[in-house]
Scaffold this motif. Structure first.
Motif, PDB file in Angstrom:
ATOM      1  N   GLY A  15     -18.457  -8.028  -3.910  1.00  0.00           N
ATOM      2  CA  GLY A  15     -18.841  -9.264  -4.593  1.00  0.00           C
ATOM      3  C   GLY A  15     -18.458  -9.285  -6.056  1.00  0.00           C
ATOM      4  N   ARG A  16     -17.543  -8.384  -6.435  1.00  0.00           N
ATOM      5  CA  ARG A  16     -17.079  -8.376  -7.824  1.00  0.00           C
ATOM      6  C   ARG A  16     -15.724  -9.071  -7.907  1.00  0.00           C
ATOM      7  NH1 ARG A  16     -18.165  -2.420  -7.904  1.00  0.00           N
ATOM      8  NH2 ARG A  16     -20.237  -2.131  -8.783  1.00  0.00           N
ATOM      9  N   SER A  17     -15.187  -9.136  -9.112  1.00  0.00           N
ATOM     10  CA  SER A  17     -13.798  -9.547  -9.281  1.00  0.00           C
ATOM     11  C   SER A  17     -12.917  -8.373  -8.865  1.00  0.00           C
ATOM     12  CB  SER A  17     -13.526  -9.896 -10.743  1.00  0.00           C
ATOM     13  OG  SER A  17     -14.466 -10.854 -11.175  1.00  0.00           O
ATOM     14  N   ALA A  18     -11.629  -8.649  -8.673  1.00  0.00           N
ATOM     15  CA  ALA A  18     -10.713  -7.568  -8.317  1.00  0.00           C
ATOM     16  C   ALA A  18     -10.574  -6.620  -9.504  1.00  0.00           C
ATOM     17  CB  ALA A  18      -9.355  -8.142  -7.937  1.00  0.00           C
ATOM     18  N   GLY A  19     -10.618  -5.332  -9.226  1.00  0.00           N
ATOM     19  CA  GLY A  19     -10.389  -4.323 -10.258  1.00  0.00           C
ATOM     20  C   GLY A  19      -9.215  -3.464  -9.844  1.00  0.00           C
ATOM     21  N   CYS A  20      -9.062  -2.325 -10.499  1.00  0.00           N
ATOM     22  CA  CYS A  20      -7.980  -1.422 -10.111  1.00  0.00           C
ATOM     23  C   CYS A  20      -8.334  -0.001 -10.528  1.00  0.00           C
ATOM     24  CB  CYS A  20      -6.671  -1.840 -10.762  1.00  0.00           C
ATOM     25  SG  CYS A  20      -5.330  -0.679 -10.414  1.00  0.00           S
ATOM     26  N   SER A  21      -8.080   0.940  -9.645  1.00  0.00           N
ATOM     27  CA  SER A  21      -8.400   2.341  -9.932  1.00  0.00           C
ATOM     28  C   SER A  21      -7.648   2.863 -11.143  1.00  0.00           C
ATOM     29  CB  SER A  21      -8.043   3.219  -8.726  1.00  0.00           C
ATOM     30  OG  SER A  21      -8.832   2.855  -7.631  1.00  0.00           O
ATOM     31  N   VAL A  22      -6.402   2.426 -11.300  1.00  0.00           N
ATOM     32  CA  VAL A  22      -5.576   3.013 -12.359  1.00  0.00           C
ATOM     33  C   VAL A  22      -5.406   2.084 -13.557  1.00  0.00           C
ATOM     34  CG1 VAL A  22      -4.357   4.556 -10.778  1.00  0.00           C
ATOM     35  CG2 VAL A  22      -3.421   2.269 -11.221  1.00  0.00           C
ATOM     36  N   ASN A  23      -5.987   0.890 -13.480  1.00  0.00           N
ATOM     37  CA  ASN A  23      -5.898  -0.052 -14.604  1.00  0.00           C
ATOM     38  C   ASN A  23      -7.263  -0.680 -14.857  1.00  0.00           C
ATOM     39  OD1 ASN A  23      -5.386  -1.992 -16.493  1.00  0.00           O
ATOM     40  ND2 ASN A  23      -4.085  -3.262 -15.170  1.00  0.00           N
ATOM     41  N   PRO A  24      -8.069  -0.045 -15.720  1.00  0.00           N
ATOM     42  CA  PRO A  24      -9.416  -0.559 -15.960  1.00  0.00           C
ATOM     43  C   PRO A  24      -9.432  -1.941 -16.605  1.00  0.00           C
ATOM     44  CG  PRO A  24      -9.218   1.718 -16.718  1.00  0.00           C
ATOM     45  CD  PRO A  24      -7.829   1.240 -16.402  1.00  0.00           C
ATOM     46  N   SER A  25      -8.307  -2.419 -17.106  1.00  0.00           N
ATOM     47  CA  SER A  25      -8.292  -3.702 -17.814  1.00  0.00           C
ATOM     48  C   SER A  25      -7.980  -4.887 -16.916  1.00  0.00           C
ATOM     49  CB  SER A  25      -7.253  -3.667 -18.940  1.00  0.00           C
ATOM     50  OG  SER A  25      -7.637  -2.734 -19.910  1.00  0.00           O
ATOM     51  N   VAL A  26      -7.664  -4.644 -15.655  1.00  0.00           N
ATOM     52  CA  VAL A  26      -7.250  -5.777 -14.836  1.00  0.00           C
ATOM     53  C   VAL A  26      -8.431  -6.727 -14.623  1.00  0.00           C
ATOM     54  CG1 VAL A  26      -7.700  -4.872 -12.489  1.00  0.00           C
ATOM     55  CG2 VAL A  26      -5.773  -6.400 -12.891  1.00  0.00           C
ATOM     56  N   THR A  27      -8.157  -7.996 -14.698  1.00  0.00           N
ATOM     57  CA  THR A  27      -9.122  -9.111 -14.695  1.00  0.00           C
ATOM     58  C   THR A  27     -10.127  -9.033 -15.858  1.00  0.00           C
ATOM     59  OG1 THR A  27     -10.759  -8.209 -13.115  1.00  0.00           O
ATOM     60  CG2 THR A  27      -8.928  -9.479 -12.182  1.00  0.00           C
ATOM     61  N   GLU A  28      -9.887  -8.120 -16.762  1.00  0.00           N
ATOM     62  CA  GLU A  28     -10.660  -8.046 -18.019  1.00  0.00           C
ATOM     63  C   GLU A  28      -9.660  -8.000 -19.173  1.00  0.00           C
ATOM     64  OE1 GLU A  28     -13.804  -8.293 -18.330  1.00  0.00           O
ATOM     65  OE2 GLU A  28     -14.860  -7.316 -16.668  1.00  0.00           O
ATOM     66  N   GLU A  29      -8.518  -8.668 -18.977  1.00  0.00           N
ATOM     67  CA  GLU A  29      -7.422  -8.543 -19.937  1.00  0.00           C
ATOM     68  C   GLU A  29      -7.886  -8.924 -21.341  1.00  0.00           C
ATOM     69  OE1 GLU A  29      -7.074  -9.774 -16.908  1.00  0.00           O
ATOM     70  OE2 GLU A  29      -5.436  -8.659 -15.973  1.00  0.00           O
ATOM     71  N   GLY A  30      -7.531  -8.087 -22.291  1.00  0.00           N
ATOM     72  CA  GLY A  30      -7.854  -8.354 -23.691  1.00  0.00           C
ATOM     73  C   GLY A  30      -9.223  -7.855 -24.100  1.00  0.00           C
ATOM     74  N   ARG A  31     -10.034  -7.431 -23.138  1.00  0.00           N
ATOM     75  CA  ARG A  31     -11.412  -7.066 -23.478  1.00  0.00           C
ATOM     76  C   ARG A  31     -11.530  -5.632 -23.994  1.00  0.00           C
ATOM     77  NH1 ARG A  31     -16.343  -6.781 -19.458  1.00  0.00           N
ATOM     78  NH2 ARG A  31     -17.903  -6.114 -20.943  1.00  0.00           N
ATOM     79  N   PHE A  32     -10.621  -4.764 -23.570  1.00  0.00           N
ATOM     80  CA  PHE A  32     -10.748  -3.346 -23.939  1.00  0.00           C
ATOM     81  C   PHE A  32      -9.495  -2.863 -24.674  1.00  0.00           C
ATOM     82  CE2 PHE A  32     -12.923  -3.665 -19.663  1.00  0.00           C
ATOM     83  CZ  PHE A  32     -14.212  -3.755 -20.179  1.00  0.00           C
ATOM     84  N   PRO A  33      -9.248  -3.375 -25.864  1.00  0.00           N
ATOM     85  CA  PRO A  33      -8.039  -2.938 -26.573  1.00  0.00           C
ATOM     86  C   PRO A  33      -8.137  -1.467 -26.979  1.00  0.00           C
ATOM     87  CG  PRO A  33      -9.427  -4.270 -28.000  1.00  0.00           C
ATOM     88  CD  PRO A  33     -10.055  -4.311 -26.639  1.00  0.00           C
ATOM     89  N   ILE A  34      -6.981  -0.822 -27.083  1.00  0.00           N
ATOM     90  CA  ILE A  34      -6.932   0.558 -27.586  1.00  0.00           C
ATOM     91  C   ILE A  34      -6.664   0.462 -29.086  1.00  0.00           C
ATOM     92  CG2 ILE A  34      -5.703   2.777 -27.410  1.00  0.00           C
ATOM     93  CD1 ILE A  34      -7.273   1.965 -24.874  1.00  0.00           C
ATOM     94  N   GLU A  35      -7.674   0.775 -29.883  1.00  0.00           N
ATOM     95  CA  GLU A  35      -7.552   0.590 -31.335  1.00  0.00           C
ATOM     96  C   GLU A  35      -7.511   1.930 -32.053  1.00  0.00           C
ATOM     97  OE1 GLU A  35     -10.986  -1.849 -31.741  1.00  0.00           O
ATOM     98  OE2 GLU A  35      -9.834  -3.710 -31.587  1.00  0.00           O
ATOM     99  N   LEU A  36      -6.896   1.934 -33.231  1.00  0.00           N
ATOM    100  CA  LEU A  36      -6.850   3.171 -34.012  1.00  0.00           C
ATOM    101  C   LEU A  36      -8.268   3.621 -34.346  1.00  0.00           C
ATOM    102  CD1 LEU A  36      -3.895   2.619 -36.511  1.00  0.00           C
ATOM    103  CD2 LEU A  36      -3.994   4.188 -34.549  1.00  0.00           C
ATOM    104  N   ALA A  37      -8.486   4.930 -34.265  1.00  0.00           N
ATOM    105  CA  ALA A  37      -9.812   5.473 -34.587  1.00  0.00           C
ATOM    106  C   ALA A  37     -10.043   5.356 -36.089  1.00  0.00           C
ATOM    107  CB  ALA A  37      -9.879   6.929 -34.159  1.00  0.00           C
ATOM    108  N   PRO A  38     -11.280   5.040 -36.513  1.00  0.00           N
ATOM    109  CA  PRO A  38     -11.544   4.926 -37.952  1.00  0.00           C
ATOM    110  C   PRO A  38     -11.300   6.243 -38.682  1.00  0.00           C
ATOM    111  CG  PRO A  38     -13.537   4.472 -36.632  1.00  0.00           C
ATOM    112  CD  PRO A  38     -12.422   4.711 -35.677  1.00  0.00           C
ATOM    113  N   SER A  39     -11.628   7.384 -38.029  1.00  0.00           N
ATOM    114  CA  SER A  39     -11.336   8.670 -38.683  1.00  0.00           C
ATOM    115  C   SER A  39     -10.702   9.611 -37.657  1.00  0.00           C
ATOM    116  CB  SER A  39     -12.612   9.292 -39.258  1.00  0.00           C
ATOM    117  OG  SER A  39     -13.643   9.248 -38.305  1.00  0.00           O
ATOM    118  N   PRO A  40      -9.368   9.714 -37.710  1.00  0.00           N
ATOM    119  CA  PRO A  40      -8.656  10.546 -36.731  1.00  0.00           C
ATOM    120  C   PRO A  40      -9.118  12.000 -36.800  1.00  0.00           C
ATOM    121  CG  PRO A  40      -7.125   9.209 -38.014  1.00  0.00           C
ATOM    122  CD  PRO A  40      -8.464   9.055 -38.651  1.00  0.00           C
ATOM    123  N   ARG A  41      -9.169  12.637 -35.630  1.00  0.00           N
ATOM    124  CA  ARG A  41      -9.716  13.997 -35.570  1.00  0.00           C
ATOM    125  C   ARG A  41      -8.783  14.896 -34.755  1.00  0.00           C
ATOM    126  NH1 ARG A  41     -15.894  13.894 -34.046  1.00  0.00           N
ATOM    127  NH2 ARG A  41     -15.991  15.193 -35.881  1.00  0.00           N
TER     128      ARG A  41
END
Ligand code: FMN
Ligand code: SF4
Length: 649
Positions: free
Chosen positions: A364-390
């Motif tokens: 009863g969910r939207s379609a997802g994908c095992s290898v692409n967590p962003s599918v049908t959630e496009e734009g919601r989980f951007p990969i952004e630079l860390a504020p303090s790289p470690r």
């Protein structure tokens, strides 16, 4: 291995359907996302999903099936609606957004027929032929359609096509495959009517041909019409290919512009949505028979996972276009990457049916994908630079560790992977086995992603001391799970392996007993059987194999493939000991002993109780535990936990 100069010239040459020019030969196959509002109107998520596909370079994005009326045609929760004029505004919104990417866009129109997953009455079909999944779950059986209802459906398809045209789509596609209403009429497997819509082929094809004529009368001739067909439903009493070929010719005569060839139906998903143990391109024989019989273009569909296969299909004239469904859920940039020769950068669909169906639509969910967590959630989980790289150490080079390392690198951290063994972790066993080619492709991709980023792999066992001495400020533990220990005594000279240690380079031969009939045991048995040198028996103490939370397509269809591979299955049989005589098994029938040159233990996996996390925390190091080290799971769990953890570090 494919180099960077591969361009796939046939695949990326322009194509044409009717008067519509398409920038390449690749379509996004229609796939229900279940992202619409309950009333069928589109949402921002629907728009984002389809625009993202267009941005990835695909030639034509075919939207998922939309229901054509408000009676019985709606099949699934949050289905795209095309039953009312008020749906047109949202449909046009999607069409415009896809057009803005340079892609063409089509809309599929459908009636659910007996496959009304909602399970609500009325369910309408050619006859009362019921699909057991729905009847067992909801107790609702289809009612045979009256002539008035058939007339109503024909009109509804015509009006839905007109709305697609009004909403600025480039093409409309009628879903006449996969076991929905039109297939229910086409197939003798589900149609035993004795009126003008049942019996002869001519009668069974009448509904579809009337729909085609109605659409042709409802939209301009220049508006292309596609028909999606199952080349066969693969039922012994179902649709034979010679009927589909005859139908294809008739459809061309009636003004259809393109035939989109898939196969199977929901009662046989190993054909419709072919899983990892099914051959790739299972319907090729069928679309080639159709291609030979018509002059309109043919679209090939089903498990076209890699660009080499897609290129071969178009270049050889096997079909004019290819359509990719799950591979583009896995990677919306499939086209852009293939076109620029970055083949190994494509995140491959592993044909697991886990994220898209098992944990997606089926729950009863939207379609997802095992290898692409962003599918049908496009734009919601951007990969952004860390504020303090470690300095981040990733301990473990399995799927979770590799995925996390790549994301951490992209966020600006300095990353090292610590892996004393093979990269690929629990998936490394897949290498060299045909039946595991999809997982092998995923490992190759994940390793490539780490290599092309220049991430250092330290081939040594990591301890808290070594990690701290190396300057790690944050540690991500991705050491995977460990095999469960046997609860029976083991003695004698047998070769004993854990399922994950069955490798293609040193395959056990002779009598092999696999203990455990979960997914691990069944997939190990298939791998062994593939070699042809082992006689394989699975011993499972429960009443049936695959009885846990396995993906439903594995649970339901994998046993057929084990059977075809001559794997013997002993259920309700508990192993009590292994000794010189063999594997001792107790069942209701008494106790017996199975010969075994090799015993494969597939008893499941447990958390690794290593002290690494605690030791690191004692030293004040920030620690995250991901993948099967946190909780044993499947690829879905490994990739998702890596993705969401690595976004936060
Ligand atoms: C999540 C999901 C939703 C689907 N929805 C549709 C649909 O709306 N219409 C359709 O014709 N096929 C649908 N299909 C079938 C796909 O279009 C395609 O034929 C199938 O996934 C096999 O092709 P692939 O290997 O390229 O994914 C769906 C498949 C999946 C996995
Ligand atoms: S969930 Fe699995 S089968 Fe579905 S698209 Fe993703 S990788 Fe492919």
């Amino acid at each position: 291995m494919i180099g960077v100069d591969v361009t796939f010239p046939a695949l990326f040459s322009p194509g044409r359907i009717g008067p519509v020019e398409i920038r390449n030969r690749v379509l996004k196959s229609p796939q229900s996302t279940a992202t619409s509002n309950p009333d069928g109107t589109v949402t921002q998520r629907t728009v984002n999903h389809y625009r993202r596909l267009g941005e990835g370079g695909v030639g034509l994005v075919m939207l998922e099936y939309s229901h054509v009326d408000d009676d019985a045609s709606k099949a699934i929760h949050n289905q795209l609606g095309n039953s009312r004029r008020e749906h047109v505004a949202g449909l046009g919104w999607v069409a415009d957004e896809v057009h803005s990417t340079g892609a063409k866009v089509g809309l599929q129109i459908a009636h659910g027929g007996r496959q009304k997953f909602l399970g609500t009455a009325p369910i309408k079909s050619a006859t009362d032929s019921s699909w057991s999944d729905i009847e067992d779950q909801y107790g609702v059986v289809p009612t045979p359609m009256t002539i008035d209802e058939i007339d109503g459906v024909v009109t509804a398809f015509g009006q839905a096509a007109a709305r697609a045209h009004a909403a600025r789509f480039d093409i409309v596609e009628v879903h006449a495959g996969h076991g929905y209403l039109i297939t229910n009429f086409l197939s003798p497997h589900t149609n035993w009517r004795d009126d003008e819509y049942g019996g002869s082929f001519e009668n069974r094809a009448r509904l579809l041909l009337r729909i085609v004529d109605e659409i042709r009368a409802s939209v301009p001739r220049a508006f292309p019409l596609s028909i999606r067909l199952s080349v066969s439903d693969y039922e012994p009493d179902g649709i034979p290919i010679d009927e589909t070929v005859t139908l294809a010719r008739l459809l061309e005569e009636h003004g259809v512009d393109v035939l989109h060839c898939s196969g199977g139906h929901h009662a046989g998903l190993e054909w419709e949505v072919s899983p990892w143990y099914q051959v790739r391109t299972p319907h090729r024989w069928g679309w080639e028979a159709i291609k030979a019989a018509v002059t309109i273009p043919v679209i090939a569909s089903g498990s076209i996972v890699d660009p080499e296969t897609a290129e071969d299909i178009v270049a050889s004239g096997s079909a004019d276009f290819v359509s990719l469904g799950r591979p583009m859920l896995a990677d919306p940039d499939w086209v852009a990457k293939a076109q620029s020769g970055r083949v190994l950068e494509i995140t491959p669909c592993i044909r697991c049916n886990d994220g898209c169906l098992h944990r997606g639509l089926n729950q009863g969910r939207s379609a997802g994908c095992s290898v692409n967590p962003s599918v049908t959630e496009e734009g919601r989980f951007p990969i952004e630079l860390a504020p303090s790289p470690r300095e981040v150490a990733v301990v473990g080079g399995g799927p979770a560790g590799l995925k996390a390392a790549a994301i951490l690198h992209d966020r600006g951290h300095t990353v090292t992977i610590h892996e004393p063994g093979e990269l690929g972790g629990a998936l490394a066993h897949a290498n060299g086995f045909e039946v595991k080619r999809d997982l092998s492709a995923l490992v190759r991709h994940l390793v490539h992603e780490v290599a092309r980023r220049g991430i250092t792999v330290v081939p040594e066992f990591a301890t808290a001391e070594s990690l701290c001495a190396g300057g790690a400020e944050t540690v991500v533990i991705a050491t995977g799970a460990v095999p469960r220990k046997p609860h029976f005594p083991i003695s004698g000279e047998h070769r004993i392996l854990h399922a994950g240690d069955v490798r293609s380079v040193d395959v056990p031969r002779g009598d092999v007993v696999v203990i455990g009939g979960g997914l691990q045991g069944c997939e190990a048995a298939l791998r062994l059987a593939e070699t042809g040198s082992a006689k394989v028996t699975i011993v499972e103490q429960g009443p049936r194999i695959l009885a846990n939370d396995e993906v439903f397509t594995d649970r339901e269809r994998l046993p057929l493939f084990l059977d075809a591979a001559s794997v013997e299955i002993r259920t309700a049989a508990a192993v009590t000991a292994i000794d010189e005589a063999g594997v001792h098994v107790r069942s209701d029938a008494g106790e017996d002993v199975l010969n075994a040159n090799t015993v494969v233990l597939a008893l499941g996996r447990a958390n690794d109780e290593s002290r690494l996390a605690a030791d690191l925390r004692d030293r004040g190091v920030a620690v995250s535990v991901i993948g099967s080290a946190e909780r044993p799971g499947r690829v879905f769990d490994a990739i998702h936990s890596a993705f969401f953890t690595a976004r936060q570090v």
